[in-house]
Design a protein around this motif. Structure first.
Motif, short mmCIF file in Angstrom:
data_model
loop_
_atom_site.label_atom_id
_atom_site.label_comp_id
_atom_site.label_asym_id
_atom_site.label_seq_id
_atom_site.Cartn_x
_atom_site.Cartn_y
_atom_site.Cartn_z
N TRP A 91 0.80 -0.99 -0.02
CA TRP A 91 -0.05 0.06 0.13
C TRP A 91 0.86 1.22 -0.08
N ASP A 116 -1.11 6.54 -1.60
CA ASP A 116 -2.37 5.87 -2.34
C ASP A 116 -3.73 5.96 -1.30
N ARG A 163 -6.14 6.51 4.32
CA ARG A 163 -4.86 6.10 3.85
C ARG A 163 -4.11 6.12 5.03
N THR A 214 6.07 2.58 1.07
CA THR A 214 5.19 1.31 0.72
C THR A 214 5.00 0.34 1.77
#
Length: 171
Positions: free
Chosen positions: A49, A53, A150, A157
């Motif tokens: 993730w 993003d 988020r 990441t």
């Protein structure tokens, strides 16, 4: 005096029917909708993730009428599913949603995922675990507008998080 074999067979079959009926009723009760009135989940990418993003979730479809779209006094939960590969004991999230006015509501959430000894909290078995956290026990949320989530961890990441979701239950 002994009971004839036909009566024994009939008593056993009646007992089996009663046990089967109770079992079926128990299974039907367990399959009920439960306390969650609205929910939305999204699968996250297998490669992780990304920090920038933002996940957008819609609790219900947009066919609700205006009277049904805003839930007063609802409990808002954030839920997360992760694997054993998740490298941290908690996760920091930013949740943004619409209330009944023109303003966005934003919450910063620290969700603990493991205890002091590194044992995973939440429910699950094997390599997957699910956690829920109440964000707001008495909120007014517009269910026809997206809810944004988020992660705000200090990594580019985040790996090991499989799904993220929101749950809304009417009070």
């Amino acid at each position: 005096m002994t009971t004839p074999p036909e009566e024994i067979i009939q008593m056993r079959s009646t007992t089996y029917i009663i046990i089967a009926a109770i079992s079926i009723l128990a299974l039907l009760a367990a399959c009920g909708r439960g306390k969650r009135d609205y929910s939305s989940w999204q699968q996250l990418p297998a490669d992780g993730w990304a920090y920038n993003d933002t996940i957008s979730l819609l609790p219900v479809d947009t066919t609700l009428t205006d009277n049904d779209s805003i839930l007063n006094g609802s409990t808002l939960h954030v839920a997360l599913r992760h694997s054993n590969a998740y490298p941290y004991s908690n996760i920091w999230l930013e949740l943004t949603y619409h209330g009944d006015g023109p303003y966005l509501l934003r919450d910063t959430i620290n969700m603990p995922l493991a205890d002091l000894y590194g044992r995973w909290l939440g429910s699950g078995f094997g390599a997957g675990y699910q956690h829920e956290l109440i964000v707001n026990p008495d909120t007014r949320i517009d269910l026809t507008r997206p809810v944004a989530l988020r992660h705000i961890m200090r990594v580019d990441t985040l790996r090991g998080v499989e799904q993220i979701g929101i749950l809304v239950e009417k009070n």
